[in-house]
Enzyme design. Structure first.
Site, PDB file in Angstrom:
ATOM      1  CG  ASP A   1      73.795  71.574  65.243  1.00 27.44           C
ATOM      2  OD1 ASP A   1      72.595  71.227  65.226  1.00 27.44           O
ATOM      3  OD2 ASP A   1      74.725  70.798  64.983  1.00 27.44           O
TER       4      ASP A   1
ATOM      5  CG  ASP B   1      72.279  65.903  68.235  1.00 28.57           C
ATOM      6  OD1 ASP B   1      72.279  65.697  69.456  1.00 28.57           O
ATOM      7  OD2 ASP B   1      71.310  65.624  67.507  1.00 28.57           O
TER       8      ASP B   1
ATOM      9  CG  ASP C   1      78.818  69.456  64.950  1.00 30.12           C
ATOM     10  OD1 ASP C   1      77.725  69.902  64.534  1.00 30.12           O
ATOM     11  OD2 ASP C   1      79.085  68.247  64.972  1.00 30.12           O
TER      12      ASP C   1
END
Length: 328
Positions: A82, A84, A271
């Site tokens: 990923d 961000d 995240d």
């Protein structure tokens, strides 16, 4: 044989299994997933869930313990990041760009005469529930009332005008975010570049899959990874490339297709629980590198959970796939 149980559960219950020959995907938002290794009563086919946990709005994909005897050694062929929150801790930067946009266009919801301003606590909750900038704004305006602005003096009342407002705001926000990235003050999170370099040196494919707007992600990657690493990516997908945002697995399914790698041999680095759901929905294992805003989320279904990637090496990730339990 796998089994799929779909229910809303707030207390401990006995659940009758519904049997399928294959898992059913995709998993619809806002449900979350939970992989269990239940002790199944062979006479009643009834699973009893742990009494010390509450499960609400969950879809459970469970495999009877009698079928969990086979171990499959999976080769790591692709590492999928990923952007961000993983490559850079950026949520506060996005929030700053949104608030600048709302102020610039004097975006005021019906209950207020001052422009919308998202504080840190609210944005943490919002970004951990809804993926993508346009869906975030649409959700907020649907809940708080569609705003007046310099774009529309009176709140938009039809779908066409609402879409136009969202598009203009998102385009402006993207440009503000790019200005922040171009400032040179943003750095990659610990361990990201080292892990990418290790993977590339051993022939493992690299991909980045982000729900953000493509132009802003491209700028991030070129500035933070460097042009050479960016050009060496085997696959790059952004929110513009798929119709459904995470937690829908579309972006990871498309990545596996473009990489030419089976989903079971891809490992995703995320995240948040939204990203975890998307990876699991695509049939991929996932490790978590959490941020300050996601550290308290439930990552029980992840292969591993890290505060960052500073002490994580490729050999560690390869080892995670060596003892994967699968249904026989």
């Amino acid at each position: 044989m796998g089994v799929l149980c779909m229910f809303n559960l707030t207390t401990n219950l006995n659940i009758q299994f519904i049997k399928f020959t294959n898992p059913v995907f995709p998993i619809p938002f806002p449900y979350t997933t939970c992989h269990l290794k239940p002790k199944l009563n062979p006479n009643t086919n009834v699973l009893k869930l742990p009494s010390n946990r509450k499960f609400k709005n969950h879809i459970f994909y469970a495999v009877p313990s009698s079928s969990l005897s086979k171990k499959e050694s999976r080769a790591l062929e692709a590492l999928v990041f990923d952007c961000d929150g993983v490559i850079l801790e950026s949520e506060h930067l996005h929030r700053k760009a949104y608030n600048s946009t709302f102020a610039h266009f004097n975006v005021c919801c019906p209950s207020s005469s001052i422009p919308v301003k998202w504080d840190a606590d609210f944005y943490d909750q919002l970004q951990n529930q809804i993926g993508g900038g346009k869906p975030k704004m649409r959700w907020y305006f649907n809940k708080n009332g569609w705003p007046s602005s310099n774009i529309f003096e009176t709140p938009p009342s039809n779908d066409s005008d609402k879409a136009k407002l969202i598009d203009i705001l998102q385009d402006w926000k993207t440009e503000k975010y790019k200005e922040i990235i171009r400032s040179g003050k943003v750095k990659t999170r610990p361990g990201v570049l080292q892990l990418m370099d290790e993977a590339k040196a051993t022939g493992i494919k690299l991909a980045v899959c982000s729900a953000a707007t493509k132009s802003s992600v491209v700028l991030c990657l070129k500035n933070l990874l460097g042009l050479e690493r960016y050009q060496q990516l085997d696959c790059f997908l952004a929110g513009d490339d798929v119709q459904k945002k995470k937690p829908d697995p579309s972006i990871y399914l498309e990545a596996a297709k473009r990489l030419g790698v089976p989903a079971k041999n891809c490992l995703v680095v995320e995240d948040s629980v939204i990203g975890l759901q998307a990876a699991l929905g695509a049939g991929m294992d996932c490790v978590i590198s959490y941020t300050s805003s996601t550290k308290d989320q439930d990552f029980a279904s992840a292969k591993a959970v890290y505060p960052d990637l500073g002490n994580v090496h490729l050999k560690d990730l390869k080892a995670l796939l060596q003892d994967t339990v699968v249904a026989s």
